[in-house]
Design an enzyme around this catalytic site. Structure first.
Site, PDB file in Angstrom:
ATOM      1  N   ARG A  25       0.833  -1.215   0.000  1.00 25.48           N
ATOM      2  CA  ARG A  25       0.000   0.000   0.000  1.00 25.48           C
ATOM      3  C   ARG A  25       0.866   1.263   0.000  1.00 25.48           C
ATOM      4  O   ARG A  25       0.470   2.305  -0.522  1.00 25.48           O
ATOM      5  CB  ARG A  25      -0.982   0.000   1.175  1.00 25.48           C
ATOM      6  CG  ARG A  25      -0.320  -0.037   2.532  1.00 25.48           C
ATOM      7  CD  ARG A  25      -1.339  -0.156   3.657  1.00 25.48           C
ATOM      8  NE  ARG A  25      -0.685  -0.437   4.922  1.00 25.48           N
ATOM      9  CZ  ARG A  25      -0.909   0.248   6.048  1.00 25.48           C
ATOM     10  NH1 ARG A  25      -1.770   1.234   6.068  1.00 25.48           N
ATOM     11  NH2 ARG A  25      -0.272  -0.076   7.153  1.00 25.48           N
ATOM     12  N   SER A  52      -5.175   4.805   5.796  1.00 28.01           N
ATOM     13  CA  SER A  52      -4.966   3.353   5.762  1.00 28.01           C
ATOM     14  C   SER A  52      -4.559   2.876   4.373  1.00 28.01           C
ATOM     15  O   SER A  52      -3.747   1.974   4.229  1.00 28.01           O
ATOM     16  CB  SER A  52      -6.247   2.613   6.159  1.00 28.01           C
ATOM     17  OG  SER A  52      -6.530   2.820   7.509  1.00 28.01           O
ATOM     18  N   GLU A  73     -19.107   2.521  -0.067  1.00 30.53           N
ATOM     19  CA  GLU A  73     -18.310   1.917  -1.140  1.00 30.53           C
ATOM     20  C   GLU A  73     -19.060   1.839  -2.463  1.00 30.53           C
ATOM     21  O   GLU A  73     -18.445   1.855  -3.536  1.00 30.53           O
ATOM     22  CB  GLU A  73     -17.833   0.524  -0.721  1.00 30.53           C
ATOM     23  CG  GLU A  73     -16.878   0.539   0.468  1.00 30.53           C
ATOM     24  CD  GLU A  73     -17.592   0.689   1.806  1.00 30.53           C
ATOM     25  OE1 GLU A  73     -18.819   0.478   1.862  1.00 30.53           O
ATOM     26  OE2 GLU A  73     -16.924   1.004   2.803  1.00 30.53           O
ATOM     27  N   PHE A  98     -14.365  -4.460   1.307  1.00 33.82           N
ATOM     28  CA  PHE A  98     -15.530  -3.603   1.055  1.00 33.82           C
ATOM     29  C   PHE A  98     -15.616  -3.168  -0.412  1.00 33.82           C
ATOM     30  O   PHE A  98     -16.685  -2.959  -0.950  1.00 33.82           O
ATOM     31  CB  PHE A  98     -15.472  -2.353   1.947  1.00 33.82           C
ATOM     32  CG  PHE A  98     -15.112  -2.648   3.378  1.00 33.82           C
ATOM     33  CD1 PHE A  98     -15.643  -3.763   4.015  1.00 33.82           C
ATOM     34  CD2 PHE A  98     -14.257  -1.825   4.085  1.00 33.82           C
ATOM     35  CE1 PHE A  98     -15.320  -4.051   5.332  1.00 33.82           C
ATOM     36  CE2 PHE A  98     -13.929  -2.106   5.410  1.00 33.82           C
ATOM     37  CZ  PHE A  98     -14.455  -3.216   6.034  1.00 33.82           C
ATOM     38  N   HIS A 124      -5.405  -3.872   2.316  1.00 33.47           N
ATOM     39  CA  HIS A 124      -5.651  -4.765   3.452  1.00 33.47           C
ATOM     40  C   HIS A 124      -6.256  -6.087   2.993  1.00 33.47           C
ATOM     41  O   HIS A 124      -7.089  -6.671   3.672  1.00 33.47           O
ATOM     42  CB  HIS A 124      -6.551  -4.094   4.494  1.00 33.47           C
ATOM     43  CG  HIS A 124      -5.899  -2.908   5.157  1.00 33.47           C
ATOM     44  ND1 HIS A 124      -5.311  -1.874   4.454  1.00 33.47           N
ATOM     45  CD2 HIS A 124      -5.748  -2.594   6.469  1.00 33.47           C
ATOM     46  CE1 HIS A 124      -4.823  -0.991   5.303  1.00 33.47           C
ATOM     47  NE2 HIS A 124      -5.066  -1.390   6.525  1.00 33.47           N
ATOM     48  N   ASP A 132      -7.918  -7.875  12.907  1.00 36.34           N
ATOM     49  CA  ASP A 132      -9.285  -7.441  12.598  1.00 36.34           C
ATOM     50  C   ASP A 132     -10.205  -8.636  12.359  1.00 36.34           C
ATOM     51  O   ASP A 132     -11.421  -8.522  12.472  1.00 36.34           O
ATOM     52  CB  ASP A 132      -9.295  -6.537  11.356  1.00 36.34           C
ATOM     53  CG  ASP A 132      -8.914  -5.102  11.702  1.00 36.34           C
ATOM     54  OD1 ASP A 132      -8.852  -4.787  12.912  1.00 36.34           O
ATOM     55  OD2 ASP A 132      -8.684  -4.308  10.780  1.00 36.34           O
ATOM     56  N   ARG A 182      -1.764  -4.705   3.832  1.00 38.05           N
ATOM     57  CA  ARG A 182      -1.499  -3.785   4.933  1.00 38.05           C
ATOM     58  C   ARG A 182      -0.088  -3.975   5.484  1.00 38.05           C
ATOM     59  O   ARG A 182       0.610  -3.004   5.773  1.00 38.05           O
ATOM     60  CB  ARG A 182      -2.496  -4.049   6.064  1.00 38.05           C
ATOM     61  CG  ARG A 182      -2.226  -3.222   7.297  1.00 38.05           C
ATOM     62  CD  ARG A 182      -3.121  -3.642   8.468  1.00 38.05           C
ATOM     63  NE  ARG A 182      -2.981  -2.686   9.554  1.00 38.05           N
ATOM     64  CZ  ARG A 182      -1.984  -2.696  10.444  1.00 38.05           C
ATOM     65  NH1 ARG A 182      -1.047  -3.615  10.359  1.00 38.05           N
ATOM     66  NH2 ARG A 182      -1.926  -1.793  11.403  1.00 38.05           N
TER      67      ARG A 182
END
Lengths: 336, 284
Positions: A25, A52, A73, A98, A124, A132, A182
């Site tokens: 990322r 993020s 989204e 998402f 991610h 998570d 991530r």
């Protein structure tokens, strides 16, 4: 180990303690700023995950070209479609779970069928988002994007490649899904490593088995090849572009080695394993073993713990490959 | 630009007749919504919008995004009469190889701004266009046509918030408020009222009109273009199936075409209306 010198890979290729590390990322975030400097048509959209997904760098550099759509989204990609209709090149980012996880129909209709040049960035992705838990671990995103007509699907292997891939897709006109991670992972490509959309990279040449993977987990595959060095000669392919699929490179390697293992931080159904199986079944039927998530969800844990738990570390991969007895299958190698 | 209501009414009447012919030939498709929106489409393409059928990529054109793609027979019939393609081609609606797809497909037909059908995404796309136009300092207007039923989609409300946040005063949404959807009355399926209060609470400017009254539609668009700092909703009250007595107000006509017999009856009624318009006896 026959390292492909034309790829200018990192010098300490086999030693993760020496290699620098970074998250894909981050490569995207930096490259987007650079791409936007070069092309003023580039705009950015994010669904409340700007930092993020590392799009904050772009948003800070070009505030007027950035739209924050909030936690929405479906709106993220459909607004992007409208911007593309107006001549912009929108990059829209969120977590892969998402986007494209939640907004698939909008992507299908308003971007792919509508043929709009929108870049969808899913960060991610994979197990490595870790604590998570399974809700946030996108393990199906490659499958649902690669099946869409017009769509390109890119999974860069490390931060350097993410940088190169971002610049490349910014210049291409296809709707594209860019899959990012991530967590930091070893940086084994360099700024000298070429990147061409749709051109798979043979990282290491081998003769017994072909190992095909993409994304940060590919380094585990490389290390597995190294660990197997004395016993099994492994050819390692970086399939950074899942679509358009590089049939030529994969088929040539499969014909040479006669056995293929796929590796992915994704469901083995429909992902890299699925894509490779489809292509080889049609062009060069080959014995295939798929390593990845076996029709199951992840769970909470640290990234490294999860990879270990699900058998996706270099040691597990090497162990799994060592009992496959590919040497016995040499008879089935194709002559061409 | 045509502003005379008699002339507009005659065009709308022709559009209604032709869209029913196309639907009958196709053997499937939606009748109620298209008939209800014929007057608004007539005003848009013959009075309000800046557009050029011979130059569909003209950068300064106003954009029309049809969000509820299933009412495309009225869009197609209007475009045919505005000069985008022939009425003969209109009759190829829904047939294999035709550019006149069952739901609008942009790449197939120049003049379409988007591909649509799945509901609730048009306002987002129009908002993206309007946002980009503002960024580039362009002066055209983006019209987004929506249905009341599709307001049940979450995606639509995401766009309602977005358009207000970015003060997209170059965006005009026209909602076809006809109270029907496939399974019945919208207020029974999922209540939407009070629309005006809802939109105003979302920081939109709302104008309510009779969707069959040409002067009201024209002045609403003029008013909408003058609004600054807010997107505008024109809440257009329409009668689904307008102009055909046995279709008017009946949700069962939402998603089916007329049979040969029904077409004949419908065209006879519309022809009667036409005569009244021509003889200045029509009650607008």
């Amino acid at each position: 180990m026959q390292i492909n010198s034309s790829l200018h890979l990192a010098e300490a290729l086999w030693d993760p303690t020496v290699l620098k590390s970074g998250a894909t990322r981050q490569g995207f975030g930096k490259a987007l700023v650079e791409a936007a400097k070069r092309d003023e048509r580039i705009v950015g959209l994010c669904a409340d995950l700007t930092e993020s997904t590392q799009m904050h760098l772009f948003a800070e550099a070009f505030p007027e070209r950035f739209a924050q759509v909030g936690v929405a989204e479906q709106n993220l990609v459909t607004v992007a479609s409208g911007m593309a209709a107006a001549g912009k090149i929108p990059f829209c980012s969120s977590y892969a779970a998402f986007s494209p996880g939640r907004n698939w129909e909008q992507i299908r209709t308003t971007i792919c069928y509508n043929d709009r040049n929108v870049k969808m960035v899913g960060s991610h992705a994979g197990l490595s988002v870790g604590p998570d838990g399974a809700t946030h671990q996108a393990l199906e995103d490659i499958a649902i994007t690669r099946v869409l007509p017009n769509m390109y699907v890119i999974v860069p292997a490390d931060v350097e490649q993410a940088y190169a891939a971002t610049l490349a897709i910014a210049q291409d006109t296809h709707p594209t899904y860019l899959r990012l991670a991530r967590e930091k992972s070893p940086i084994f490509t360099t700024s000298e490593t070429p990147f061409e959309i749709g051109k798979a990279q043979v990282l290491v040449e081998g003769t017994d088995v072909t190992l095909i993977g993409a994304g940060p987990m590919l380094y585990e595959g490389l290390r597995a090849a190294y660990l197997l060095g004395g016993k099994i000669s492994v050819e390692v392919i970086n399939l950074h572009t899942i679509k358009p699929f590089d049939v030529e490179t994969v088929v040539a390697s499969a014909r040479k080695t006669g056995a293929v293992v796929t590796l992915e931080e994704h469901q083995i159904n429909g992902g890299i394993g699925g894509a490779v199986a489809e292509v080889l079944a049609e062009h060069a039927p080959t014995k295939i073993h798929r390593i990845g998530m076996r029709d199951c969800f992840g769970e909470s844990g640290k990234a490294a713990e999860l990879w270990k738990h699900f058998g996706l570390t270099a040691e597990s991969i090497a162990q799994e490959m060592s009992v496959l007895q590919f040497a016995d299958d040499n008879d089935s190698k194709h002559s061409t | 630009m045509i502003t005379d209501r008699k002339e507009l009414a005659l065009i709308a009447n022709t559009i209604r007749q032709d869209l029913l012919r196309a639907l009958n030939t196709a053997g499937s498709g939606h009748s109620g919504g298209p008939l209800g929106m014929a007057d608004i489409f007539t005003v848009l393409y013959f009075q309000a919008m800046k557009h050029d059928p011979q130059n569909t990529d003209w950068d300064e054109r106003d954009r029309l995004v049809l969000s509820n793609g299933h009412i495309c027979p009225v869009l197609y019939a209007t475009m045919a009469h505005a000069g985008y393609f022939s009425v003969d081609e209109l009759m190829t609606l829904r047939q294999l190889g035709s550019r006149i797809q069952g739901h609008p497909h942009r790449s197939a037909l120049p003049g379409l701004e988007t591909t649509s059908g799945p509901l609730g995404s048009g306002l987002s796309q129009g908002s993206g266009m309007a946002w980009a136009a503002k960024l580039d300092g362009k002066k055209h207007t983006v019209f987004v046509l929506t249905s009341d039923g599709e307001h049940q989609e979450g995606n639509h409300w995401e766009a309602v918030m977005f358009a207000a946040k970015y003060k997209l005063d170059n965006l005009i949404q026209i909602m076809d408020r006809n109270f029907i959807q496939i399974e019945g009355n919208t207020e029974e399926v999922m209540p939407l009222d009070p629309i005006k209060e809802k939109y105003e609470a979302f920081n939109w400017h709302v104008i309510e009109v009779n969707g069959h009254h040409y002067e009201e539609i024209i002045s609403a668009i003029t008013e909408a273009k003058a609004v600054k700092g807010k997107p505008v909703l024109i809440n257009a009250l329409t009668t689904p199936g307008k102009g055909v007595s046995f279709m008017e107000g009946d949700y069962k006509w939402h998603g089916k075409p007329p049979s040969a017999e029904e077409l004949e009856k419908a065209l006879a009624e519309l022809q009667q209306v036409r005569t009244q318009i021509e003889q200045d006896q029509y009650d607008y």
